[in-house]
Enzyme design. Structure first.
Site, PDB file in Angstrom:
ATOM      1  N   CYS A   1       4.176   2.855  -3.836  1.00 33.34           N
ATOM      2  CA  CYS A   1       5.357   2.586  -4.641  1.00 33.34           C
ATOM      3  C   CYS A   1       6.208   1.495  -3.983  1.00 33.34           C
ATOM      4  O   CYS A   1       6.348   1.447  -2.771  1.00 33.34           O
ATOM      5  CB  CYS A   1       6.237   3.809  -4.860  1.00 33.34           C
ATOM      6  SG  CYS A   1       5.381   5.192  -5.577  1.00 33.34           S
TER       7      CYS A   1
ATOM      8  N   ARG B   1       1.772  -2.384  -3.930  1.00 31.63           N
ATOM      9  CA  ARG B   1       2.055  -1.056  -3.366  1.00 31.63           C
ATOM     10  C   ARG B   1       1.748   0.070  -4.360  1.00 31.63           C
ATOM     11  O   ARG B   1       1.762   1.249  -3.994  1.00 31.63           O
ATOM     12  CB  ARG B   1       3.532  -0.966  -2.952  1.00 31.63           C
ATOM     13  CG  ARG B   1       3.966  -2.026  -1.975  1.00 31.63           C
ATOM     14  CD  ARG B   1       5.433  -1.886  -1.654  1.00 31.63           C
ATOM     15  NE  ARG B   1       5.672  -0.671  -0.902  1.00 31.63           N
ATOM     16  CZ  ARG B   1       5.606  -0.570   0.411  1.00 31.63           C
ATOM     17  NH1 ARG B   1       5.299  -1.634   1.124  1.00 31.63           N
ATOM     18  NH2 ARG B   1       5.838   0.567   1.009  1.00 31.63           N
TER      19      ARG B   1
ATOM     20  N   TRP C   1       2.829   4.370  -7.698  1.00 32.71           N
ATOM     21  CA  TRP C   1       1.478   4.896  -7.463  1.00 32.71           C
ATOM     22  C   TRP C   1       1.652   6.406  -7.529  1.00 32.71           C
ATOM     23  O   TRP C   1       2.228   7.019  -6.635  1.00 32.71           O
ATOM     24  CB  TRP C   1       0.973   4.459  -6.080  1.00 32.71           C
ATOM     25  CG  TRP C   1      -0.459   4.778  -5.831  1.00 32.71           C
ATOM     26  CD1 TRP C   1      -1.532   3.998  -6.141  1.00 32.71           C
ATOM     27  CD2 TRP C   1      -0.997   5.941  -5.186  1.00 32.71           C
ATOM     28  NE1 TRP C   1      -2.693   4.608  -5.750  1.00 32.71           N
ATOM     29  CE2 TRP C   1      -2.401   5.806  -5.166  1.00 32.71           C
ATOM     30  CE3 TRP C   1      -0.440   7.099  -4.634  1.00 32.71           C
ATOM     31  CZ2 TRP C   1      -3.236   6.769  -4.609  1.00 32.71           C
ATOM     32  CZ3 TRP C   1      -1.272   8.056  -4.078  1.00 32.71           C
ATOM     33  CH2 TRP C   1      -2.660   7.878  -4.077  1.00 32.71           C
TER      34      TRP C   1
ATOM     35  N   ASN D   1      10.470   6.008  -3.192  1.00 34.74           N
ATOM     36  CA  ASN D   1       9.125   5.866  -2.635  1.00 34.74           C
ATOM     37  C   ASN D   1       8.970   6.941  -1.574  1.00 34.74           C
ATOM     38  O   ASN D   1       9.760   6.999  -0.634  1.00 34.74           O
ATOM     39  CB  ASN D   1       8.969   4.470  -2.006  1.00 34.74           C
ATOM     40  CG  ASN D   1       7.687   4.349  -1.205  1.00 34.74           C
ATOM     41  OD1 ASN D   1       6.691   5.021  -1.491  1.00 34.74           O
ATOM     42  ND2 ASN D   1       7.704   3.498  -0.192  1.00 34.74           N
ATOM     43  N   GLY D   2       7.966   7.804  -1.724  1.00 35.07           N
ATOM     44  CA  GLY D   2       7.749   8.868  -0.739  1.00 35.07           C
ATOM     45  C   GLY D   2       7.411  10.160  -1.450  1.00 35.07           C
ATOM     46  O   GLY D   2       7.096  10.159  -2.651  1.00 35.07           O
TER      47      GLY D   2
ATOM     48  N   GLU E   1     -17.602  -1.725   6.789  1.00 37.68           N
ATOM     49  CA  GLU E   1     -16.522  -2.505   6.182  1.00 37.68           C
ATOM     50  C   GLU E   1     -17.035  -3.289   4.965  1.00 37.68           C
ATOM     51  O   GLU E   1     -16.359  -3.364   3.938  1.00 37.68           O
ATOM     52  CB  GLU E   1     -15.905  -3.443   7.234  1.00 37.68           C
ATOM     53  CG  GLU E   1     -14.836  -4.398   6.735  1.00 37.68           C
ATOM     54  CD  GLU E   1     -13.610  -3.724   6.104  1.00 37.68           C
ATOM     55  OE1 GLU E   1     -13.491  -2.480   6.152  1.00 37.68           O
ATOM     56  OE2 GLU E   1     -12.784  -4.457   5.534  1.00 37.68           O
TER      57      GLU E   1
ATOM     58  N   LYS F   1     -15.522  -2.801   1.227  1.00 42.61           N
ATOM     59  CA  LYS F   1     -14.972  -3.935   0.459  1.00 42.61           C
ATOM     60  C   LYS F   1     -15.561  -3.968  -0.939  1.00 42.61           C
ATOM     61  O   LYS F   1     -14.862  -4.128  -1.926  1.00 42.61           O
ATOM     62  CB  LYS F   1     -15.330  -5.261   1.136  1.00 42.61           C
ATOM     63  CG  LYS F   1     -14.509  -5.816   2.221  1.00 42.61           C
ATOM     64  CD  LYS F   1     -13.128  -6.279   1.970  1.00 42.61           C
ATOM     65  CE  LYS F   1     -12.159  -5.160   1.885  1.00 42.61           C
ATOM     66  NZ  LYS F   1     -11.474  -4.735   3.026  1.00 42.61           N
TER      67      LYS F   1
ATOM     68  N   GLU G   1     -14.357  -0.934  -3.118  1.00 39.94           N
ATOM     69  CA  GLU G   1     -12.947  -0.860  -3.510  1.00 39.94           C
ATOM     70  C   GLU G   1     -12.575  -1.863  -4.574  1.00 39.94           C
ATOM     71  O   GLU G   1     -11.711  -1.587  -5.393  1.00 39.94           O
ATOM     72  CB  GLU G   1     -12.003  -0.889  -2.304  1.00 39.94           C
ATOM     73  CG  GLU G   1     -11.969  -2.136  -1.490  1.00 39.94           C
ATOM     74  CD  GLU G   1     -11.061  -2.022  -0.266  1.00 39.94           C
ATOM     75  OE1 GLU G   1     -10.155  -1.174  -0.229  1.00 39.94           O
ATOM     76  OE2 GLU G   1     -11.262  -2.810   0.672  1.00 39.94           O
TER      77      GLU G   1
ATOM     78  N   HIS H   1     -34.042   9.137   7.751  1.00 40.09           N
ATOM     79  CA  HIS H   1     -33.843  10.587   7.811  1.00 40.09           C
ATOM     80  C   HIS H   1     -33.246  11.116   6.513  1.00 40.09           C
ATOM     81  O   HIS H   1     -32.350  11.945   6.530  1.00 40.09           O
ATOM     82  CB  HIS H   1     -32.958  10.948   9.008  1.00 40.09           C
ATOM     83  CG  HIS H   1     -33.581  10.564  10.312  1.00 40.09           C
ATOM     84  ND1 HIS H   1     -34.708  11.176  10.818  1.00 40.09           N
ATOM     85  CD2 HIS H   1     -33.267   9.590  11.193  1.00 40.09           C
ATOM     86  CE1 HIS H   1     -35.045  10.621  11.963  1.00 40.09           C
ATOM     87  NE2 HIS H   1     -34.188   9.643  12.208  1.00 40.09           N
TER      88      HIS H   1
ATOM     89  N   LYS I   1      -1.962  -0.658  -1.479  1.00 36.44           N
ATOM     90  CA  LYS I   1      -2.158  -1.282  -0.178  1.00 36.44           C
ATOM     91  C   LYS I   1      -1.560  -0.469   0.955  1.00 36.44           C
ATOM     92  O   LYS I   1      -2.126  -0.357   2.023  1.00 36.44           O
ATOM     93  CB  LYS I   1      -1.553  -2.679  -0.176  1.00 36.44           C
ATOM     94  CG  LYS I   1      -1.853  -3.424   1.114  1.00 36.44           C
ATOM     95  CD  LYS I   1      -1.820  -4.892   0.927  1.00 36.44           C
ATOM     96  CE  LYS I   1      -2.360  -5.606   2.152  1.00 36.44           C
ATOM     97  NZ  LYS I   1      -3.808  -5.425   2.314  1.00 36.44           N
TER      98      LYS I   1
END
Ligand code: G6P
Length: 605
Positions: free
Chosen positions: A2, A27, A75, A101-102, A478, A482, A485, A501, A600
């Site tokens: 947020c 955000r 968000w 935000n929180g 990574e 990438k 996402e 395996h 983010k």
């Protein structure tokens, strides 16, 4: 998660709020809203969807004229991303509007209490309890009501508040969520971060946990956690508006991929003086530690997995890497002989903050590798090394990640030298290798056109595997993340030797396997794994260093990155993987800078 903004001045508030929200959208972007003080009291509009949609609604809203307001891009945590759950939230009497935000952890208890007193709630959010509490406690003094309200709250919050009775003033409070004051001339701001304000001012004040503040066009008043007025001098931001704009690129992600050579230059070069690595900000007696624990989330954790190998290899101290969300609850055996290294681009990731606190509580020394100056993690850790990557806007990190690698490399070489475990020749070779990285990264970017062609061939695959050993495996993780996402393709990263395996059962004709082969001493081993998947019909795209010509005999496609020092190649090897993710996402028409469900800065557990 947020983004929030507050403005007071003499210009129309709506365009300023909307522009700030666009900058904060990374955000969170599932819904957005603004509230403005108008001559007829507080008015707000809010809607699910992105800020662009909100802007279209605002253009048709006649009753939003005013010079003081607040805004939010969300968000969702509590309550789905509907119009009603979007922020701002207003008190039932229409006197207060807030953005938050929180997370308010005890919101159910407060809600029940207020409902028993007759308050009717409109939304499913945790946030609404704050605004209803403000109204409930209000007796004509907003500051008093705000103080009483935040005393009841458990959890995290960055709040901006409007009260219809106090025109031209925005109130704010902060606890465990970032919030800054932007200091202008005849106008002042609140925001979750600098990108929202840089167009208007470069002078900012970081609010600390427990602080509250009030801004009007001509004043900024801050109170400490005990309610006493406190004076805080603004700090001046050095980067400019261009850093927060796309600069001609279609996406921030591509801009940031292309900026990596400069980011590496800024991170590495000032730290090498007269052939020596100088970490001015670090005061650590490395002989004190018998163990190093690296902890972080997402890509920063993947950087930690690279750091684990490089530091252990050079310093000969046992090093572990663990995701922060696991480490924080594991009751790990750590003590004053442990160095806990936390890595975070934003410096605000909730699990990483908790892991850092866990390390401190257990007596470990703590070192943070952070990009955002003045962030929570930077302030909390005993020592900080900044990655000078500049602002990173795209949700998928690129330059943030490579500069984390660079700092881990610098630190490993510096620490090994302090410990007397690096002879002159090896030290010189590593320092030379570090200095070469920005130019090598620049050359790796030349692969862009070739990667684009490969993305056009393979973008429609159901699933893509990434394999590698040792540092190559850390890079596989990574590269795979990438791709997932931003392109939403299923992908898995596997230690190349582990594939047989079980997972090799998923290899079938046409499956694309990206084989990372830059780890020179294990090349032959990975080459055998390439043969194993090819024998089962897989198509192999190999990433190898330029001198490895024989890779052409092993793989269907080859991407070659410049030869680097055997411990430093991850910085270049990741570049074609970032480009692959980008171009696959582009082919698939994905929203590259704002992938679905992500944000983010992850300030919730
Ligand atoms: C989010 C981002 C990732 C990032 C992770 C950790 O998930 O989308 O790109 O790696 O958070 O963020 P930090 O700011 O702590 O590096």
């Amino acid at each position: 998660m947020c983004g929030i903004i507050g403005y007071t001045g003499s210009d129309p508030a709506v365009p300023i709020l909307l522009d700030g929200l666009k900058k904060l959208e990374y955000r969170g972007y599932d819904s957005a809203g603004i509230a403005v003080q108008t001559k007829d009291g507080l008015h707000m509009i809010k809607a699910s969807g992105k800020v662009e949609h909100l802007a279209a609604l605002a253009a048709q809203a006649p009753d939003l004229e005013g010079v003081c307001g607040i805004g939010h891009t969300r968000w969702a945590t509590h309550g789905s991303p509907t119009d009603i759950n979007a922020h701002p939230h207003m008190s039932a009497d229409g006197r207060f509007a807030i953005v938050h935000n929180g997370i308010i952890e005890n919101y159910l208890e407060i809600k029940k209490d207020l409902e028993e007193k007759g308050v009717v709630f409109a939304s499913e959010t945790d946030t609404e309890v704050i605004v209803q509490l403000l109204a409930y406690y209000y007796d004509g003094d907003v500051r008093k009501s705000l103080t009483r309200t935040i005393r009841r709250l458990e959890g995290s919050y960055a709040l901006a508040v409007l009260c219809a009775d106090v025109p031209g003033t925005v109130f704010a409070a902060r606890m465990s969520s970032p919030l800054i004051v932007g200091v202008g001339a005849g106008e002042n701001y609140f925001a979750s971060d600098i990108t929202a304000l840089i167009r208007h001012t470069k002078d900012v004040i970081d609010l600390e946990d427990g602080e509250t503040a009030e801004i009007s066009p001509d004043s900024v008043v801050i109170y400490d956690r005990y309610g006493s007025r406190t004076e805080k001098a603004p700090r001046h931001i050095l980067w400019d508006i261009a850093a927060a704009e796309k600069g001609g690129y279609d996406h921030f992600m591509m801009k940031e991929i292309m900026e990596q050579p400069q980011a590496l230059q800024a991170t590495i070069v000032p730290r090498i003086k007269g052939g020596q690595i100088v970490l001015d900000s670090v005061e650590l007696d490395m002989t004190k530690f018998d163990r190093i624990l690296i902890t972080a989330c997402g890509s920063a954790y993947h950087a930690g997995c690279v750091g684990r190998i490089v530091i252990e290899s050079l310093c000969r101290i046992p090093v572990e890497a663990e995701v922060a969300s696991e480490f924080r609850y594991r009751d790990a055996v750590i003590n004053e002989k442990t160095l806990v290294i936390v890595i975070s681009q934003s410096g605000e990731t909730a699990d990483t903050i908790a892991a850092l606190k866990e390390g401190k509580n257990k007596g470990a020394s703590t070192l943070a590798i952070v990009n955002v100056v003045g962030s929570t993690i930077a302030k909390l850790a005993d020592q900080v090394i900044y990655t000078w990557a500049g602002p990173e806007i795209a949700v998928a990190t690129t330059k943030g990640y490579v500069t984390q690698l660079a700092i881990l490399d610098l630190f490993a070489v510096w620490a090994a030298r302090k410990l007397g475990r690096l002879d002159d020749a090896s030290y010189k070779k590593l320092v030379k290798g570090l200095k070469a990285l920005p130019a090598q990264a620049q050359r790796a970017l030349d692969l862009s056109a070739g990667v684009k062609r490969l993305a056009a061939l393979y973008h429609d695959r159901q699933s893509i595997f990434f394999i590698g050993r040792n540092l190559d495996y850390a890079l596989a993780m990574e590269g795979s993340l990438k791709l997932k996402e931003i392109s939403y393709l299923h992908s898995e990263a596997y230690a190349a030797g582990e594939l047989k395996h079980g997972t090799i059962a998923l290899i079938e004709p046409g499956r694309l396997v990206v084989a990372l082969c830059c780890c020179e001493r294990l090349y032959e081993k990975t080459a055998s794994n390439i043969q194993q998947v090819k024998a089962r019909g897989a198509t192999v795209l190999a990433v190898a260093q330029e001198s490895k010509r024989q890779v052409y005999g092993e793989a269907d496609h080859v991407l070659q990155v410049p030869d680097c020092h055997p411990l430093l190649f991850p910085v270049t090897e990741i570049i074609p993987l970032q480009l692959l993710a980008y171009y696959v996402a582009l082919e698939n028409g994905c929203d590259i800078d704002k992938p679905k469900n992500l944000a983010k800065s992850v300030t919730v557990e």
